[in-house]
Design a protein around this motif. Sequence first.
Motif, short mmCIF file in Angstrom:
data_model
loop_
_atom_site.label_atom_id
_atom_site.label_comp_id
_atom_site.label_asym_id
_atom_site.label_seq_id
_atom_site.Cartn_x
_atom_site.Cartn_y
_atom_site.Cartn_z
N LEU A 145 0.84 -1.20 0.00
CA LEU A 145 0.00 0.00 0.00
C LEU A 145 0.88 1.25 0.00
O LEU A 145 1.92 1.29 0.65
N VAL A 146 0.43 2.29 -0.70
CA VAL A 146 1.16 3.55 -0.81
C VAL A 146 0.27 4.66 -0.26
O VAL A 146 -0.86 4.86 -0.74
N TYR A 147 0.75 5.39 0.76
CA TYR A 147 0.01 6.45 1.42
C TYR A 147 0.75 7.78 1.25
O TYR A 147 1.94 7.82 0.93
N GLU A 148 0.03 8.86 1.54
CA GLU A 148 0.70 10.15 1.65
C GLU A 148 1.62 10.11 2.86
O GLU A 148 1.37 9.41 3.84
N LEU A 149 2.72 10.84 2.82
CA LEU A 149 3.69 10.86 3.91
C LEU A 149 3.35 11.99 4.89
O LEU A 149 3.21 13.14 4.49
N VAL A 150 3.19 11.61 6.16
CA VAL A 150 2.98 12.59 7.23
C VAL A 150 4.25 12.54 8.08
O VAL A 150 4.51 11.55 8.78
N SER A 151 5.05 13.60 8.02
CA SER A 151 6.46 13.50 8.42
C SER A 151 6.78 14.04 9.81
O SER A 151 7.96 14.07 10.18
N ASN A 152 5.79 14.44 10.59
CA ASN A 152 6.11 15.05 11.88
C ASN A 152 5.93 14.08 13.04
O ASN A 152 5.74 14.49 14.17
N GLY A 153 5.97 12.78 12.77
CA GLY A 153 5.94 11.79 13.84
C GLY A 153 4.53 11.47 14.30
O GLY A 153 3.52 11.96 13.78
N THR A 154 4.46 10.63 15.32
CA THR A 154 3.18 10.17 15.86
C THR A 154 2.79 10.98 17.08
O THR A 154 3.62 11.64 17.72
N LEU A 155 1.52 10.90 17.42
CA LEU A 155 1.03 11.57 18.63
C LEU A 155 1.74 10.99 19.87
O LEU A 155 2.06 11.73 20.81
N TYR A 156 2.00 9.69 19.87
CA TYR A 156 2.71 9.06 21.00
C TYR A 156 4.08 9.70 21.20
O TYR A 156 4.47 10.00 22.33
N GLU A 157 4.81 9.93 20.11
CA GLU A 157 6.14 10.52 20.23
C GLU A 157 6.07 11.94 20.79
O GLU A 157 6.94 12.34 21.57
N HIS A 158 5.05 12.69 20.43
CA HIS A 158 4.92 14.06 20.94
C HIS A 158 4.51 14.06 22.41
O HIS A 158 4.99 14.89 23.19
N ILE A 159 3.61 13.14 22.79
CA ILE A 159 3.18 13.09 24.19
C ILE A 159 4.34 12.65 25.08
O ILE A 159 4.59 13.24 26.14
N GLN A 160 5.07 11.60 24.65
CA GLN A 160 6.15 11.05 25.46
C GLN A 160 7.50 11.73 25.20
O GLN A 160 8.52 11.33 25.75
N LYS A 161 7.50 12.75 24.30
CA LYS A 161 8.71 13.51 23.99
C LYS A 161 9.82 12.61 23.46
O LYS A 161 10.98 12.67 23.88
N LYS A 162 9.47 11.72 22.54
CA LYS A 162 10.43 10.82 21.92
C LYS A 162 10.97 11.44 20.63
O LYS A 162 10.28 12.19 19.95
N LYS A 163 12.21 11.10 20.29
CA LYS A 163 12.84 11.51 19.02
C LYS A 163 12.79 13.02 18.83
O LYS A 163 12.63 13.51 17.72
N GLY A 164 12.91 13.76 19.92
CA GLY A 164 12.95 15.22 19.82
C GLY A 164 11.60 15.86 19.58
O GLY A 164 11.53 17.05 19.26
N LYS A 165 10.49 15.12 19.71
CA LYS A 165 9.16 15.67 19.49
C LYS A 165 8.61 16.27 20.79
O LYS A 165 9.09 15.99 21.87
N GLY A 166 7.53 17.07 20.60
CA GLY A 166 6.84 17.63 21.75
C GLY A 166 7.61 18.79 22.37
O GLY A 166 8.65 19.21 21.86
N PRO A 167 7.12 19.34 23.49
CA PRO A 167 5.83 18.97 24.11
C PRO A 167 4.64 19.63 23.41
O PRO A 167 4.82 20.57 22.64
N LEU A 168 3.44 19.15 23.71
CA LEU A 168 2.21 19.73 23.18
C LEU A 168 1.49 20.50 24.29
O LEU A 168 1.39 20.02 25.41
N SER A 169 0.99 21.68 23.95
CA SER A 169 0.20 22.43 24.93
C SER A 169 -1.17 21.79 25.09
O SER A 169 -1.58 20.93 24.30
N PHE A 170 -1.89 22.21 26.12
CA PHE A 170 -3.22 21.65 26.37
C PHE A 170 -4.16 21.99 25.21
O PHE A 170 -4.96 21.16 24.77
#
Length: 799
Positions: free
Chosen positions: A528-553
């Motif tokens: 399967l071929v999908y569009e690329l969403v390149s800013n990581g997963t919500l899990y990575e932003h919540i847990q501050k993985k791979k340099g992602k996050g934090p997210l405001s309320f």
Amino acid sequence: MALHGRMLLLQLISLAAVLLLASSMLAAAQSPPPDCKETCGGVSIPYPFGLTDGCYLHVPGQDSQQFKLACDTTATSQPSLNFLDSYNFPTNISNIFAGESALQVMLTTSRNCYNDTVYNSSLHRASYLYLPPSYTLADKNKVYNIGCNKATKLVGYPLHVTGPEQLFEVALSGVSLCNDEFGKRFPETCTGFGCSVNSIPSGLQNITVDVWSLGTGLGTSAPWGLSYPCSYGFVVDERNFTFAGNRSFDELNRTRLELPVLASWAIGNDNCEAAKKKNETAFACKGENTECVDRAGGYFCQCWDGYEGNPYLLKDCVDVDECKNNSTLCSGPATCVNSIGSYKCKCHKGYRNDDNDKNKCVKINETSSKNDTEMKISLGVSLSFLVILIITFSIYCVLKRRKFKQLCDRYYEVNGGFLLPQEMQKYKGSQAPRIFKLAELNKATNKFDPHEIIGEGGFGLVYKGTLPDNKQVVAIKKSKTDAPTMTPESRIAHTKQFINEMIVLSGIKHRNVVTLLGCCLETKTPILVYELVSNGTLYEHIQKKKGKGPLSFGQRVKIAAETAGSLAYLHSRASSTPILHRDVKATNILLDENLTAKVSDFGASKLVPEDQNTQMATLVQGTLGYLDPEYIQTHKLTEKSDVYSFGVVLVELLTSQMAINSNKKLEEERNLANCFLMAVEDNHLDQILDHEIIKEESFEIAEQVAQLAQRCLSPKGGNRPTMIEVETEVGAILAVMGKHPGGKPDSSPNEIDYLLAASPSNAFVVDVRSDEGEVITSIDYDKSMHSQAQMMKPYDGGR
């Protein structure tokens, strides 16, 4: 002109004087004064060692007197050379090898003795060696155990001990046994009978050696028991001791009380590069033909290969005349010719150097014709073999390509390659999904290079690729394993189901759902071929993985609203078949550069047939921590199963905790949903919220989100809201945050506009569109605020 010439001459003389002074200072820095004492008790003291200031190498830093030695003249016998700091245990230095950056110290042999069959404690002796900092035992030392039925125990402390946990201990360094069949003679080699030998780890600084009885065969009835009542254990430089049976035992009994042990040194505390950069003037390896070598804790100097001498003196590393020291280097009629750092063998007239051995000379006449014939034969055979190999390889490649094409065609047909394009003809323009060739995807991903992997789900690996035709960057999902073997009937059914799901997924056009661009049918399991969403997963932003996050309320509530909207759209699908996602979780919610949520990974999704709009019996699939407990018990999948999973995502957004945390000790605390529900029931909501995100002024909004999450996590599906209701409530909460910035601690006018994509009326509007882009319904959260407030049951938080 004459004046100018004299001035130039004076400048040249001054420059020469400066260079001469610098050269003399450099030589002085690496040469001891001529009046330095060079011996002590018959032991030579080469530089960098010395007895008095100015005669030894000064190392700036922690131990500036590292190479200063002491000559003890108080003994009645000849003077002994010792370390300056001997820790109340004088160490007799017997030899110094400056070229090896090593020295020998004398170590007493340990022993264990018996009088007849009785242990004699007065003759028992252990040996101890304590080296100063920067000195360690070299790896050329061995530990011996000589005697009958004895074991040698070695305890060693490594360099830079900072605590008891760094103690290095070898409980049984060696065990020696005896057998009556040897009589009164020991074997001539150290193989375990009467003698055992082992290597010791390098890097030890202090050691203790002791001999212990194994408690067997100690009577005087054994022949060796009468002749050798003492057993010995010791560490020795392997170059200074070779076991020779009874002779070695007799020497240990009578004369060899001490044996030499080899110790190495390291200069300072830095490696070569750091030491030279820190203080080039004090850097020790300045001599000609020398090099610096890193050693644990510092560095040392040595002469180049082919040179010998003292590398710590300026011009002491001189060329080794290999020809003079070894007359057998060259074989045949040849003359050994020394060269700087090496040598070569010059063959006599009529001879030449052998191709396989440069130290050997062979006749030219006898070998040239033979070599020419052999060369021609070898060349002919090699060329023939090469031609045959090329022809064989070409045939193999043609057959392989033909077989591969046949296999691709077969997979294409089995996977519905003739039916799917017909069904997809109704999609036109940019909405039309593509059927990709495997060659295109191989080129896009560099043949599915592992370095292109950007994600891994339960159903496959996701690769980043660039389509060769339009340079579009896409995400390509390939199954981890091949599809199971199927009967013809099940294969037909599976193909029809895949075509149906492909058509439905291709029809999903929602801004918060990852777009399916197409598929490849030329593999056993379709790609399967999908569009690329390149800013990581919500899990990575919540847990501050791979340099992602934090997210405001505010950003979290916006992501929740977008996710709820996409799931509600999938469940309703007003113009097509509803879809149950079946694996809603934080890792399946992707974020783009603008933090817009994109629901992804439909590998476990299920289409809802028209006659089964409420529930379907199916095997349980999903992710632990997100699974609907009612679905687990009944195996009946409903849209409320997605609602439960979305409720877990809401709790993750509120608490910044993981859905399952196996690190927690108590079983009931590992499941986030259970912990959350217990906290709400006990009126302890504030204890589980992430207070770095949710401040006091936004607590009431958080309570409303928590109340919605509590309803979504109801054990019974009938008590949960639908996704459309969840979408409406989250949108209403987001609208409240937009109208009351005080409800969001880090809000600002610009961020509120961005979060709400506000119209002039500041209303939050969601358009649900059909496959063709036609607006089906529009929800104005600004106008529905009052009605939604009536729908939400108040939660007082226990106050």
